[in-house]
Design a protein around this motif. Structure first.
Motif, PDB file in Angstrom:
ATOM      1  N   PHE A 193       5.168  50.588  78.710  1.00 11.21           N
ATOM      2  CA  PHE A 193       7.436  50.887  79.380  1.00 11.21           C
ATOM      3  C   PHE A 193       7.565  51.011  78.101  1.00 11.21           C
ATOM      4  CE2 PHE A 193      11.165  48.963  79.843  1.00 11.21           C
ATOM      5  CZ  PHE A 193      11.491  50.032  81.424  1.00 11.21           C
ATOM      6  N   HIS A 194       8.473  52.260  78.567  1.00 13.45           N
ATOM      7  CA  HIS A 194       9.475  52.456  77.184  1.00 13.45           C
ATOM      8  C   HIS A 194      11.373  52.630  77.622  1.00 13.45           C
ATOM      9  CE1 HIS A 194       8.828  57.438  77.624  1.00 13.45           C
ATOM     10  NE2 HIS A 194       8.495  56.527  78.483  1.00 13.45           N
ATOM     11  N   TYR A 195      11.920  52.960  76.824  1.00 11.76           N
ATOM     12  CA  TYR A 195      13.285  53.296  77.017  1.00 11.76           C
ATOM     13  C   TYR A 195      13.128  54.907  76.349  1.00 11.76           C
ATOM     14  CZ  TYR A 195      16.430  51.273  79.625  1.00 11.76           C
ATOM     15  OH  TYR A 195      17.015  50.956  80.728  1.00 11.76           O
ATOM     16  N   LYS A 196      13.770  55.922  76.694  1.00  6.27           N
ATOM     17  CA  LYS A 196      13.994  57.366  75.212  1.00  6.27           C
ATOM     18  C   LYS A 196      14.633  57.310  74.741  1.00  6.27           C
ATOM     19  CE  LYS A 196      10.790  60.130  79.219  1.00  6.27           C
ATOM     20  NZ  LYS A 196      11.461  61.077  79.845  1.00  6.27           N
ATOM     21  N   LYS A 197      14.768  57.186  73.901  1.00  7.27           N
ATOM     22  CA  LYS A 197      15.561  56.737  73.028  1.00  7.27           C
ATOM     23  C   LYS A 197      16.254  58.481  72.208  1.00  7.27           C
ATOM     24  CE  LYS A 197      17.244  55.383  68.477  1.00  7.27           C
ATOM     25  NZ  LYS A 197      16.499  54.666  66.607  1.00  7.27           N
ATOM     26  N   LYS A 233      25.921  48.284  75.816  1.00  5.32           N
ATOM     27  CA  LYS A 233      26.098  47.857  74.586  1.00  5.32           C
ATOM     28  C   LYS A 233      25.219  47.033  74.461  1.00  5.32           C
ATOM     29  CE  LYS A 233      28.627  44.657  71.433  1.00  5.32           C
ATOM     30  NZ  LYS A 233      29.522  43.413  71.942  1.00  5.32           N
ATOM     31  N   GLU A 234      24.250  46.344  75.165  1.00  5.36           N
ATOM     32  CA  GLU A 234      22.902  45.753  74.681  1.00  5.36           C
ATOM     33  C   GLU A 234      21.983  47.298  74.306  1.00  5.36           C
ATOM     34  OE1 GLU A 234      23.509  41.726  77.077  1.00  5.36           O
ATOM     35  OE2 GLU A 234      22.642  43.094  77.448  1.00  5.36           O
ATOM     36  N   LEU A 235      21.912  47.610  74.846  1.00  4.49           N
ATOM     37  CA  LEU A 235      20.773  49.308  75.302  1.00  4.49           C
ATOM     38  C   LEU A 235      21.277  49.622  73.681  1.00  4.49           C
ATOM     39  CD1 LEU A 235      20.995  51.401  78.506  1.00  4.49           C
ATOM     40  CD2 LEU A 235      18.583  50.333  77.082  1.00  4.49           C
ATOM     41  N   LYS A 236      22.562  49.975  73.390  1.00  8.47           N
ATOM     42  CA  LYS A 236      23.023  51.089  72.172  1.00  8.47           C
ATOM     43  C   LYS A 236      22.286  50.237  70.363  1.00  8.47           C
ATOM     44  CE  LYS A 236      27.128  53.273  73.953  1.00  8.47           C
ATOM     45  NZ  LYS A 236      28.082  53.558  73.668  1.00  8.47           N
ATOM     46  N   LEU A 237      22.954  49.013  70.711  1.00  5.62           N
ATOM     47  CA  LEU A 237      22.778  47.881  70.011  1.00  5.62           C
ATOM     48  C   LEU A 237      20.839  48.005  69.614  1.00  5.62           C
ATOM     49  CD1 LEU A 237      24.551  44.618  70.434  1.00  5.62           C
ATOM     50  CD2 LEU A 237      24.634  46.649  68.345  1.00  5.62           C
ATOM     51  N   ALA A 238      20.428  47.718  70.508  1.00 11.10           N
ATOM     52  CA  ALA A 238      18.332  47.778  70.446  1.00 11.10           C
ATOM     53  C   ALA A 238      17.749  49.092  70.437  1.00 11.10           C
ATOM     54  CB  ALA A 238      18.400  47.448  72.372  1.00 11.10           C
ATOM     55  N   SER A 239      18.377  50.528  70.955  1.00  5.59           N
ATOM     56  CA  SER A 239      18.061  51.717  69.871  1.00  5.59           C
ATOM     57  C   SER A 239      18.297  51.208  68.503  1.00  5.59           C
ATOM     58  CB  SER A 239      19.525  52.952  70.386  1.00  5.59           C
ATOM     59  OG  SER A 239      18.808  53.957  70.782  1.00  5.59           O
ATOM     60  N   GLU A 240      19.619  50.818  68.426  1.00  4.44           N
ATOM     61  CA  GLU A 240      19.741  51.178  66.820  1.00  4.44           C
ATOM     62  C   GLU A 240      19.177  50.809  65.510  1.00  4.44           C
ATOM     63  OE1 GLU A 240      24.017  50.431  66.845  1.00  4.44           O
ATOM     64  OE2 GLU A 240      24.705  52.665  67.569  1.00  4.44           O
ATOM     65  N   THR A 244      11.294  52.523  64.203  1.00  2.00           N
ATOM     66  CA  THR A 244      10.045  52.154  63.575  1.00  2.00           C
ATOM     67  C   THR A 244       8.725  51.510  64.744  1.00  2.00           C
ATOM     68  OG1 THR A 244       8.526  50.277  62.153  1.00  2.00           O
ATOM     69  CG2 THR A 244      10.555  49.455  62.941  1.00  2.00           C
ATOM     70  N   THR A 245       7.465  51.784  64.553  1.00  2.00           N
ATOM     71  CA  THR A 245       6.278  50.929  65.781  1.00  2.00           C
ATOM     72  C   THR A 245       6.400  49.752  65.913  1.00  2.00           C
ATOM     73  OG1 THR A 245       4.914  51.668  64.279  1.00  2.00           O
ATOM     74  CG2 THR A 245       5.424  53.616  66.105  1.00  2.00           C
ATOM     75  N   SER A 246       7.581  49.174  64.513  1.00  2.00           N
ATOM     76  CA  SER A 246       6.576  47.498  64.667  1.00  2.00           C
ATOM     77  C   SER A 246       7.840  46.680  64.670  1.00  2.00           C
ATOM     78  CB  SER A 246       6.950  47.309  62.860  1.00  2.00           C
ATOM     79  OG  SER A 246       7.165  45.975  62.446  1.00  2.00           O
ATOM     80  N   LEU A 247       7.334  46.177  66.101  1.00  2.00           N
ATOM     81  CA  LEU A 247       8.313  45.048  66.793  1.00  2.00           C
ATOM     82  C   LEU A 247       9.417  44.456  65.415  1.00  2.00           C
ATOM     83  CD1 LEU A 247       9.915  44.199  69.077  1.00  2.00           C
ATOM     84  CD2 LEU A 247       8.143  42.777  69.563  1.00  2.00           C
ATOM     85  N   GLU A 248       8.087  43.912  64.715  1.00  2.00           N
ATOM     86  CA  GLU A 248       9.046  42.162  64.122  1.00  2.00           C
ATOM     87  C   GLU A 248       9.762  43.680  63.182  1.00  2.00           C
ATOM     88  OE1 GLU A 248       5.937  43.392  64.496  1.00  2.00           O
ATOM     89  OE2 GLU A 248       5.525  41.359  65.778  1.00  2.00           O
ATOM     90  N   GLU A 249       9.813  44.329  62.619  1.00  2.00           N
ATOM     91  CA  GLU A 249      10.141  45.157  61.845  1.00  2.00           C
ATOM     92  C   GLU A 249      11.800  45.670  62.501  1.00  2.00           C
ATOM     93  OE1 GLU A 249       9.161  48.476  59.815  1.00  2.00           O
ATOM     94  OE2 GLU A 249       6.771  47.254  59.298  1.00  2.00           O
ATOM     95  N   ALA A 250      11.868  45.970  63.390  1.00  2.00           N
ATOM     96  CA  ALA A 250      12.887  46.035  64.573  1.00  2.00           C
ATOM     97  C   ALA A 250      13.885  45.347  64.683  1.00  2.00           C
ATOM     98  CB  ALA A 250      12.431  46.898  66.264  1.00  2.00           C
ATOM     99  N   ILE A 251      13.438  44.190  64.838  1.00  2.00           N
ATOM    100  CA  ILE A 251      13.550  42.757  65.627  1.00  2.00           C
ATOM    101  C   ILE A 251      14.400  42.413  64.327  1.00  2.00           C
ATOM    102  CG2 ILE A 251      13.452  39.529  66.307  1.00  2.00           C
ATOM    103  CD1 ILE A 251      10.969  41.124  68.210  1.00  2.00           C
ATOM    104  N   PHE A 269      14.723  45.537  75.387  1.00  2.00           N
ATOM    105  CA  PHE A 269      15.472  47.026  75.377  1.00  2.00           C
ATOM    106  C   PHE A 269      14.168  46.958  73.607  1.00  2.00           C
ATOM    107  CE2 PHE A 269      19.373  46.384  77.899  1.00  2.00           C
ATOM    108  CZ  PHE A 269      18.604  46.212  79.172  1.00  2.00           C
ATOM    109  N   ILE A 270      14.841  45.755  72.581  1.00  2.00           N
ATOM    110  CA  ILE A 270      13.996  46.513  71.050  1.00  2.00           C
ATOM    111  C   ILE A 270      12.038  46.703  71.843  1.00  2.00           C
ATOM    112  CG2 ILE A 270      13.675  45.943  69.537  1.00  2.00           C
ATOM    113  CD1 ILE A 270      15.751  44.130  69.441  1.00  2.00           C
ATOM    114  N   LYS A 271      11.997  46.094  72.587  1.00  2.00           N
ATOM    115  CA  LYS A 271      10.453  45.791  72.529  1.00  2.00           C
ATOM    116  C   LYS A 271      10.241  47.649  73.392  1.00  2.00           C
ATOM    117  CE  LYS A 271       9.137  41.143  73.576  1.00  2.00           C
ATOM    118  NZ  LYS A 271       8.724  40.800  74.144  1.00  2.00           N
ATOM    119  N   ALA A 272      10.985  47.719  74.650  1.00  2.00           N
ATOM    120  CA  ALA A 272      11.298  49.458  75.081  1.00  2.00           C
ATOM    121  C   ALA A 272      11.155  50.434  74.633  1.00  2.00           C
ATOM    122  CB  ALA A 272      11.626  49.500  76.487  1.00  2.00           C
ATOM    123  N   PHE A 273      11.898  50.530  73.435  1.00  2.00           N
ATOM    124  CA  PHE A 273      12.783  51.358  71.818  1.00  2.00           C
ATOM    125  C   PHE A 273      11.078  51.455  71.144  1.00  2.00           C
ATOM    126  CE2 PHE A 273      16.598  51.058  73.679  1.00  2.00           C
ATOM    127  CZ  PHE A 273      17.169  52.455  74.014  1.00  2.00           C
TER     128      PHE A 273
END
Length: 284
Positions: A193-197, A233-240, A244-251, A269-273
């Protein structure tokens, strides 16, 4: 039971346990318009029975928001002019060629043309399905179309979307109400499951150009403007935060940029991006 948003707008709420999306009804002085046909003939019948209990003009138009089975498989039940955009029409062509007997349905599941849930609902809610064939749309519109229901305008527009490439929205200007279908959701590819950034900001731009106060969504029913702005707002913040392909780095990036940990929605959303980054890296 139909929910009444105004004197001219009603909706049948989504039922996630049955994979039934929100269905909409807009009524003018002369005609009514339906948004999405439901996931089966039974879903459509239930909706039409609710409409019959209202004192509203006859349903003249049916708009399909996109070519996912839960939004169009009930279309044969409507005596209405069916309207789609060109890509939706193209995608529906395959479904018009399908057979709906047990053997064929099993083959479609095996070849991943249909999901197991879709087939189960077809078997339970489309009677005489061995002779069933999906009807063809009546009007194929390019980019945008305005319908007059009698002192009630409805604007149909194909927009950019994170969910599908064939998303159509329906906007009712004098009510400031917009039916979004599933356009604001993510999608699944290769079981991810993903969001197309790359589609996120263009989609938000396409939707925010409409002066809307209420938003009807396919699987949440209704949001007001404040709820929708929070969603954006939540979508944009998660996208920004996701490069990276690393969930830990994105968080970690999100936490550093916002001086807080992501909330439950933002983490989803972060997981999806991140999954979108993974899928893009596989194509490279």
């Amino acid at each position: 039971m139909l929910n009444k948003l105004s004197e001219s707008i009603y909706y049948l709420s989504n039922q996630n346990d049955k994979e039934r999306p929100t269905l909409g009804l807009v009524c003018g002085d002369k005609y009514s318009l339906v948004i999405d046909a439901g996931n089966s003939l039974q879903h459509a019948k239930d909706f039409l029975q609710e409409i019959e209990s209202l004192n509203v003009p006859p349903v003249k138009y049916l708009v399909i928001t996109h070519a996912h089975w839960d939004h169009f498989l009930g279309m044969n039940e409507f005596d209405a002019v069916v309207i789609v955009n060109p890509l939706t029409n193209q995608l529906l062509q395959a479904w018009r060629g399908y057979s709906y007997d047990d053997r064929s349905l099993k083959e479609y599941v095996n070849s991943k043309k249909m999901s197991a849930q879709c087939v189960e609902i077809i078997k339970n809610e489309i009677p005489e399905r061995e002779a069933f064939q999906l009807h063809s749309p009546d009007i194929i519109f390019e980019k945008s179309l305005t319908l007059d229901l009698g002192n009630k305008a409805c604007v149909l527009e194909q927009i950019r979307s994170t969910h599908t490439d064939d998303s159509t929205i329906v906007y009712v200007p004098d009510e400031k109400v917009i039916f979004l279908g599933d356009s604001v959701y993510g999608t699944t590819r290769n079981s991810l499951f993903h969001y197309k950034k790359s589609h996120l900001l263009p989609m938000i731009e396409d939707i925010q150009k409409f002066d809307a106060g209420y938003f009807l969504l396919g699987h949440e029913s209704i949001c007001d403007l404040d709820e929708m702005n929070t969603f954006w707002k939540e979508l944009k913040l998660a996208s920004e935060a996701t490069e990276t392909t690393s969930l830990e780095e994105a968080i970690e990036c999100f936490t550093k940029d916002n001086d807080r940990s992501p909330n439950e929605n933002e983490l989803f959303f972060i997981k999806a991006f991140v999954n979108d980054q993974i899928l893009n890296s596989q194509k490279a």
